[in-house]
Design a protein around this motif. Sequence first.
Motif, short mmCIF file in Angstrom:
data_model
loop_
_atom_site.label_atom_id
_atom_site.label_comp_id
_atom_site.label_asym_id
_atom_site.label_seq_id
_atom_site.Cartn_x
_atom_site.Cartn_y
_atom_site.Cartn_z
N MET A 54 0.76 -1.23 0.09
CA MET A 54 -0.06 0.18 0.00
C MET A 54 0.86 1.19 -0.06
N LYS A 86 -1.39 6.21 3.27
CA LYS A 86 -1.71 5.89 4.54
C LYS A 86 -1.26 7.10 5.54
N ILE A 138 -3.55 4.11 -4.46
CA ILE A 138 -3.53 3.42 -3.14
C ILE A 138 -2.65 2.25 -3.18
N LEU A 139 -2.44 1.49 -4.28
CA LEU A 139 -1.68 0.22 -4.65
C LEU A 139 -0.18 0.43 -4.89
N ILE A 168 -7.22 -1.74 3.29
CA ILE A 168 -7.06 -0.85 1.96
C ILE A 168 -8.49 -0.25 1.65
N GLN A 210 -8.53 2.77 3.60
CA GLN A 210 -7.98 3.74 2.94
C GLN A 210 -8.63 4.31 1.90
#
Lengths: 471, 471
Positions: free
Chosen positions: A1, A6, B145-146, B311, B314
């Motif tokens: 991530m 974050k 995000i990834l 996730i 997030q």
Amino acid sequence: MNPLVKAVEYAVRGPILLKAGEIEMELQRGIKKPFTEVIKANIGDAHAMGQQPITFLRQVVALCTYPNLLDSPSFPEDAKNRARRILKACGGNSLGAYSASQGVNCIREDVAAYIERRDGGVPADPDNIYLTTGASDGISTILKILVSGGGKSRTGVLIPIPQYPLYSAVISELDAIQVNYYLDEENYWALDVNELRRAVTEAKEYCNPKVLCIINPGNPTGQVQSRKCIEEVIHFAWEEKLFLLADEVYQDNVYPKDCQFHSFKKVLYEMGPEYSSNVELASFHSTSKGYMGECGYRGGYMEVINLHPEIKGQLVKMLSVRLCPPVSGQAAMDIVVNPPVPGEESFEQFNREKEFVLSNLAKKAKLTEDLFNQVPGIHCNPLQGAMYAFPRIFIPTKAIETAKAHKMAPDMFYCMKLLEETGICVVPGSGFGQREGTYHLRMTILPPVEKLKIVLEKVKDFHIKFLEKYA
Amino acid sequence: MNPLVKAVEYAVRGPILLKAGEIEMELQRGIKKPFTEVIKANIGDAHAMGQQPITFLRQVVALCTYPNLLDSPSFPEDAKNRARRILKACGGNSLGAYSASQGVNCIREDVAAYIERRDGGVPADPDNIYLTTGASDGISTILKILVSGGGKSRTGVLIPIPQYPLYSAVISELDAIQVNYYLDEENYWALDVNELRRAVTEAKEYCNPKVLCIINPGNPTGQVQSRKCIEEVIHFAWEEKLFLLADEVYQDNVYPKDCQFHSFKKVLYEMGPEYSSNVELASFHSTSKGYMGECGYRGGYMEVINLHPEIKGQLVKMLSVRLCPPVSGQAAMDIVVNPPVPGEESFEQFNREKEFVLSNLAKKAKLTEDLFNQVPGIHCNPLQGAMYAFPRIFIPTKAIETAKAHKMAPDMFYCMKLLEETGICVVPGSGFGQREGTYHLRMTILPPVEKLKIVLEKVKDFHIKFLEKYA
């Protein structure tokens, strides 16, 4: 991530709202609470609090949506004329076509004309206007373009503390450097240019401070900057070659008679060509606030001044990747900047609706200030503008210790207790930033007057009991 | 300026569209050209090409916009019922309130019900549905995000070549690693899992390939993936622990009788629990394509499967920073997934309008393929789906040299000449990616049939002259 993702925080819809959602579910399932509804005073969401849409705006958007209504006798001619003009500027005369990436041409022209009227004739060029998906989108996009460098040359972005947490969130996501300057709570949250200077001087030790964000009228603090203050800020930006981001989405929300909104653009031009040809400025407006409160439409615009042509090109490219802002939001923006004028059929109703909203907000701003200041341990600066109170709350040492034992910021602990005991959802000051050792909360003044009174009474009772409990 | 922003390219609205804009201005100023209008076949913008909106969709959105119309006898009851239900789920019963960050609850429920129907009963959970500002917004957000890591552990994102340039733009902006896998032009642009394996194996030398993007039906290539191919891709993603992004915005745009759209979600579930409980998948849909073509509303959704709860948290946080997708676009999305059904008052008209658009698109897909293939030096694969032709064009050596002398990609040179001589605006294949030494263009098939024939004839004449000139 992504670690940058974050690190992002956004308090307005953070843990407190998740908790509010849980409580609402429990109420629905019939679980007994000391209250019957959750009141979401965490976000400036006027319609959700019962404010009615401006009829004319909705008529025009409905006509654009379903052009068969252009033949209906139940819509006024001035609304029809606005709708016809917007549709003519849309591909295939449809809100369903993509607009140009920068926005529909005639709407950008209307924005420019609005700015000229607002600023007493200071010229505005439609080429400098970019329609956006709410102001947040414009602010993120321009920051994304400006941020660069690594290590000590990484871009520093100056933001007020307290701030609206979109700024810290975007800075965090972009891995830029957040540079705090503190607003002066003792002086009605005024911006002091000496504090700006302190912040920039210190920041130069570890980054390259290049962007200065201003929120005027202030969110969450509600101050309205004086003309003199704005001049000083512009002079400072000129000296330090800072790019100014002026978040002016509350420009219609100014309440006391002795306060007036001055746009950064206007003051910049009035300071003369040395400033108006050199200082880079982007200013932002939106359909979401003001007297229309059309948050759901995600309409907005930004005006850029002295932006280098290459950066302008990059801006259009970045907007192109997302294709265009929602066209119905663009149409709503058009009515915000091009409302009925005296002599037009809809003027009287429009003006009545607008004044009703604004005079009520002014009344609620005063009411909130007065009621908060009657509570021992709460101090609230005057709400000169915007739609929030940001009172300082005294939290007893025992409560601070209890909060720390729960690994919570003391004001988060306070707001959670307030929510659990009264159903009132507000955001802790720590989500906006505050001077070490001080505690605040942000509450909207949007509930209708009678309801707002009840809310404030409940906060008062809660606060007194809280002080007793943790004495 | 941000160097990552500078590196972004987006061909669909790139230099060719700027040039088209200049030519339009010249035409307006009365400058004589060998044509009287610019035809923008560069972008899938159905309404701009004259496609009419679906009446029912616009009725519901108009009713939501201006609820006074709920009393009007000129709107059908089924549209009113849809509008009442949507409004009831909105804060203050208004499209002007912010929705939840994830989207209006009842609309997410309707999306889940739609997916279940589409996928023959495979369950869909509204909690896994996120409404978005068009599909582009969902794709950018999930990629953001990834992406993580630095150096050789930086995230690699596999994209088809040719691709839709949103992907390369976002990857570039995020400083992720673009990993190309080539679609097989000799085999109707099919996806070959051996080519995927080659790409991943090579990519492991310099990055951490973690995300696999699929566009089905293909944009710009128009292929529709077979069920067998999808199974192989899912198996491969499972083996390699790749996160699947399935761009399925053209799911309603499938034309030949022997082609069928299979969603990745459905195939994933049908392959059994080993896959359906492990492979991470996000799939995307939109109001912009299909038979409704409502690009301007910026409506869309994504469904996520097997996303880790952290996730998911997030994701909601990142969506919260932008507050919510445009609520009118959410309402439009609701009608896409919850259209009139047999027995409802509006069904017949809705169905007639839908079939009219889709049967015309099917006709135009065949027509385009046939006409292109009659031109010497142009080869066009069948257009099985989506709304574009991506023919291969032969460019003579002399033209390639001239282009290089102008510092232009040969197909950009070709498309610029086409625009200047015929007013037809298409996008060069180099903007989507293509095998070295091959040249293509992307053209939408959206103009009405008669106009499309003229466009294709003009391209043919231009091409023949071009071959002669640079022989």
